[in-house]
Design a protein around this motif. Structure first.
Motif, PDB file in Angstrom:
ATOM      1  N   THR A  31       0.833  -1.206   0.000  1.00 21.47           N
ATOM      2  CA  THR A  31       0.000   0.000   0.000  1.00 21.47           C
ATOM      3  C   THR A  31       0.865   1.253   0.000  1.00 21.47           C
ATOM      4  O   THR A  31       0.589   2.218  -0.720  1.00 21.47           O
ATOM      5  CB  THR A  31      -0.954  -0.019   1.215  1.00 21.47           C
ATOM      6  OG1 THR A  31      -1.856  -1.119   1.055  1.00 21.47           O
ATOM      7  CG2 THR A  31      -1.755   1.261   1.324  1.00 21.47           C
TER       8      THR A  31
ATOM      9  N   GLN B   7      -7.117   0.930  -0.517  1.00 16.53           N
ATOM     10  CA  GLN B   7      -7.376  -0.207   0.373  1.00 16.53           C
ATOM     11  C   GLN B   7      -8.410   0.163   1.424  1.00 16.53           C
ATOM     12  O   GLN B   7      -9.284  -0.618   1.762  1.00 16.53           O
ATOM     13  CB  GLN B   7      -6.092  -0.681   1.042  1.00 16.53           C
ATOM     14  CG  GLN B   7      -6.316  -1.915   1.883  1.00 16.53           C
ATOM     15  CD  GLN B   7      -5.021  -2.455   2.477  1.00 16.53           C
ATOM     16  OE1 GLN B   7      -3.934  -2.008   2.152  1.00 16.53           O
ATOM     17  NE2 GLN B   7      -5.151  -3.435   3.349  1.00 16.53           N
TER      18      GLN B   7
ATOM     19  N   ASP C 196      -5.886  -1.514  -5.027  1.00 17.75           N
ATOM     20  CA  ASP C 196      -5.186  -2.011  -3.840  1.00 17.75           C
ATOM     21  C   ASP C 196      -6.069  -3.016  -3.115  1.00 17.75           C
ATOM     22  O   ASP C 196      -7.157  -2.674  -2.679  1.00 17.75           O
ATOM     23  CB  ASP C 196      -4.836  -0.833  -2.915  1.00 17.75           C
ATOM     24  CG  ASP C 196      -3.788  -1.226  -1.877  1.00 17.75           C
ATOM     25  OD1 ASP C 196      -3.282  -2.372  -1.926  1.00 17.75           O
ATOM     26  OD2 ASP C 196      -3.472  -0.380  -1.014  1.00 17.75           O
ATOM     27  N   GLU C 197      -5.580  -4.219  -2.974  1.00 18.16           N
ATOM     28  CA  GLU C 197      -6.344  -5.334  -2.384  1.00 18.16           C
ATOM     29  C   GLU C 197      -7.621  -5.550  -3.182  1.00 18.16           C
ATOM     30  O   GLU C 197      -8.745  -5.396  -2.687  1.00 18.16           O
ATOM     31  CB  GLU C 197      -6.667  -5.068  -0.904  1.00 18.16           C
ATOM     32  CG  GLU C 197      -5.463  -5.057  -0.014  1.00 18.16           C
ATOM     33  CD  GLU C 197      -4.753  -6.416   0.093  1.00 18.16           C
ATOM     34  OE1 GLU C 197      -5.377  -7.463  -0.187  1.00 18.16           O
ATOM     35  OE2 GLU C 197      -3.570  -6.419   0.446  1.00 18.16           O
TER      36      GLU C 197
HETATM   37 MG   LIG Z   1      -2.029  -2.860   2.011  1.00 16.36          MG
END
Ligand SMILES: [Mg+2]
Ligand SMILES: Nc1ncnc2c1ncn2[C@@H]1O[C@H](COP(=O)(O)OP(=O)(O)O)[C@@H](O)[C@H]1O
Length: 307
Positions: free
Chosen positions: A44, A84, A155-156
């Protein structure tokens, strides 16, 4: 192919924690580039430095020919971002969020279409707080795709989604790529990275421990196949020594995994079955498994990749 992202010696420190420890990589236009690694690996932080949301302590970053730390505002007009940790006001409805975000960008796509593509049609009037985890995730991905960006950061990608929703998202990411866009994503699902990404950087403790195509990463493991079976109790002493060539046995509970190096004369599976018979070991569920990215990860970091 053009290089769309260049990172040289990126380093980011929070107090005592070295979150990103001098990493370098390039992303080519049109590829799906994945960053994988356990929690805390620095994924991240890296992605947020690329988005211009965090300032690196050291290193050089170019994204779409801009310096994110300086030109963050201009950059964010041209990239799509799924963060995220995102949130929306509880009472904001799905269509309102899409409509609002669309108004931020000069050339955003018709959000009605995206809403349908992401299966959010039925939820168009639902307030954000009433959406399931998967629906929220799909909404954030829709918001990331709204500006019709050349480059999308996710992200994710599918954390918290059920397998079915995960497949829908994979298809969507492939579609984005098919339209010539570049995707940078992070995930901690090895299967997802293996299936979806053209190239993968494996991060651990803020460093890139490997970077290549999934196929090359797996090939570099130098492991042919592994034989897996279940067993009550332990293997008899002498069993491991009796195997020819280089091999390695792991037993976790009743599951036994035997790996061997490439280039054996006798296939590992026949030798294992012969030996098990010879030693009169009662085994169950014997099968072979091809090495996958999870094995690469284990080998590089010594850790199991679990949710
Ligand atoms: Mg992360
Ligand atoms: N704002 C912050 N302040 C202090 N430490 C942070 C902050 N953000 C992340 N970290 C730390 O930096 C490391 C990398 O975190 P992160 O980039 O979120 O990793 P990942 O996304 O791979 O899980 C972790 O040790 C994390 O605790």
């Amino acid at each position: 192919m053009d290089t769309i992202i260049q990172v040289e010696g990126l380093r980011k420190v929070y107090g005592e924690t070295i979150a990103v420890d001098g990493i370098s990589f390039h992303v080519q236009e049109g590829e799906i580039f994945g960053m994988v690694g356990p929690n805390g690996a620095g994924k991240t932080t890296t992605i947020e430095c690329l988005e211009g949301l965090r300032k690196p302590d050291q290193g050089k970053i170019r994204v779409l020919d801009m310096n994110p730390a300086r030109d963050g505002k201009a950059l964010r007009k041209q990239v799509g971002m799924q963060l995220q940790q995102s949130n929306l006001p509880d009472r904001m409805k799905v269509w309102e969020a899409l409509d609002l975000y669309a108004s931020f960008y000069p050339q955003s796509t018709a959000w009605q279409e995206l809403m349908a593509q992401l299966g959010l049609q039925e939820k168009r009037n639902a307030p954000f707080s009433k959406l399931s985890g998967g629906q929220k995730q799909r909404l954030f991905i829709a918001l990331a795709l709204l500006p019709q960006p050349q480059l999308v950061f996710l992200d994710e990608l599918t954390t918290g989604l059920d397998p079915q929703a995960r497949h829908i998202i994979w298809d969507l990411v492939r579609e984005v790529q098919a339209r010539g866009k570049t995707v940078v994503l992070t995930t901690h699902f090895m299967e997802e990275a293996e299936r979806l990404c053209d190239r993968i950087a494996i991060l651990d403790h803020g460093k890139i421990v490997a970077l290549d195509t999934p196929a090359n990463l797996i090939r570099d493991l130098g492991v042919e196949e592994q034989v897996v079976f279940a067993l009550d109790g332990m293997l008899p002493p002498g069993f491991e020594k009796a195997l020819s060539g280089e091999s390695h046995i792991e037993q976790q509970g009743e599951r036994v995994v035997i790996h061997a190096a490439n280039g054996r004369k006798v296939p590992l599976v026949s030798e294992v079955v012969n030996l098990l018979t010879q030693y009169q070991v009662k085994f169950r569920d014997l099968h072979t498994e091809q090495p996958n990215l999870e094995d690469v990860f284990l080998n590089l970091t010594g850790r199991q990749m679990r949710e």
